[in-house]
Design a protein around this motif. Structure first.
Motif, PDB file in Angstrom:
ATOM      1  N   HIS A 188       0.828  -1.202   0.000  1.00  0.00           N
ATOM      2  CA  HIS A 188       0.000   0.000   0.000  1.00  0.00           C
ATOM      3  C   HIS A 188       0.862   1.252   0.000  1.00  0.00           C
ATOM      4  N   ASN A 189       0.287   2.351  -0.498  1.00  0.00           N
ATOM      5  CA  ASN A 189       0.937   3.654  -0.398  1.00  0.00           C
ATOM      6  C   ASN A 189       0.887   4.135   1.044  1.00  0.00           C
ATOM      7  N   LEU A 190       1.860   4.951   1.431  1.00  0.00           N
ATOM      8  CA  LEU A 190       1.724   5.669   2.696  1.00  0.00           C
ATOM      9  C   LEU A 190       0.511   6.581   2.581  1.00  0.00           C
ATOM     10  N   ILE A 191      -0.184   6.803   3.689  1.00  0.00           N
ATOM     11  CA  ILE A 191      -1.339   7.693   3.728  1.00  0.00           C
ATOM     12  C   ILE A 191      -0.982   8.874   4.617  1.00  0.00           C
ATOM     13  N   PRO A 226       1.252   9.227  -3.611  1.00  0.00           N
ATOM     14  CA  PRO A 226       1.485   9.850  -4.921  1.00  0.00           C
ATOM     15  C   PRO A 226       0.806  11.212  -5.104  1.00  0.00           C
ATOM     16  N   ARG A 227      -0.123  11.588  -4.232  1.00  0.00           N
ATOM     17  CA  ARG A 227      -0.846  12.855  -4.346  1.00  0.00           C
ATOM     18  C   ARG A 227      -0.246  13.961  -3.480  1.00  0.00           C
ATOM     19  N   VAL A 228       0.798  13.652  -2.701  1.00  0.00           N
ATOM     20  CA  VAL A 228       1.344  14.595  -1.726  1.00  0.00           C
ATOM     21  C   VAL A 228       2.706  15.110  -2.194  1.00  0.00           C
ATOM     22  N   ARG A 229       2.885  16.427  -2.103  1.00  0.00           N
ATOM     23  CA  ARG A 229       4.145  17.068  -2.473  1.00  0.00           C
ATOM     24  C   ARG A 229       4.603  17.967  -1.331  1.00  0.00           C
TER      25      ARG A 229
END
Length: 90
Positions: free
Chosen positions: A32-35, A52-55
């Motif tokens: 899983h991705n980190l949340i 993938p959505r966090v910068r």
């Protein structure tokens, strides 16, 4: 599964949600991705955003410019696709 509260919170930008502070990270394991549990500045909403959505936010002192993905999403030009409004809730 592990949950890590961040102290201090980390300033981040969640694509399609805006800038805010990551207050915790959830790790469900290797499949899983980190949340990132993130409080969004403009709306006060708390979102659980996949990695993938966090910068990271820009940081002049550290020499980190604004992420190209953040700039592209604001102009609707990320990967050649228009910006998504609304989106699927987490």
């Amino acid at each position: 599964m592990s949950f890590q509260q961040l102290d201090p919170p980390i300033p981040v930008h969640v694509l399609d949600k805006g800038s805010g502070f990551a207050i915790a990270v959830i790790d469900y394991g290797q499949e899983h991705n980190l949340i990132w549990v993130t409080a969004i500045n403009d709306t006060g909403e708390i979102w659980c955003a996949p990695n993938p959505r966090v910068r990271m936010e820009p940081n002049w002192t550290m020499g980190r410019a604004k992420s190209p993905a953040v700039t592209a999403r604001s102009t609707g030009d990320c990967s050649g696709e228009p910006a998504v409004s609304g989106g699927k809730p987490n």
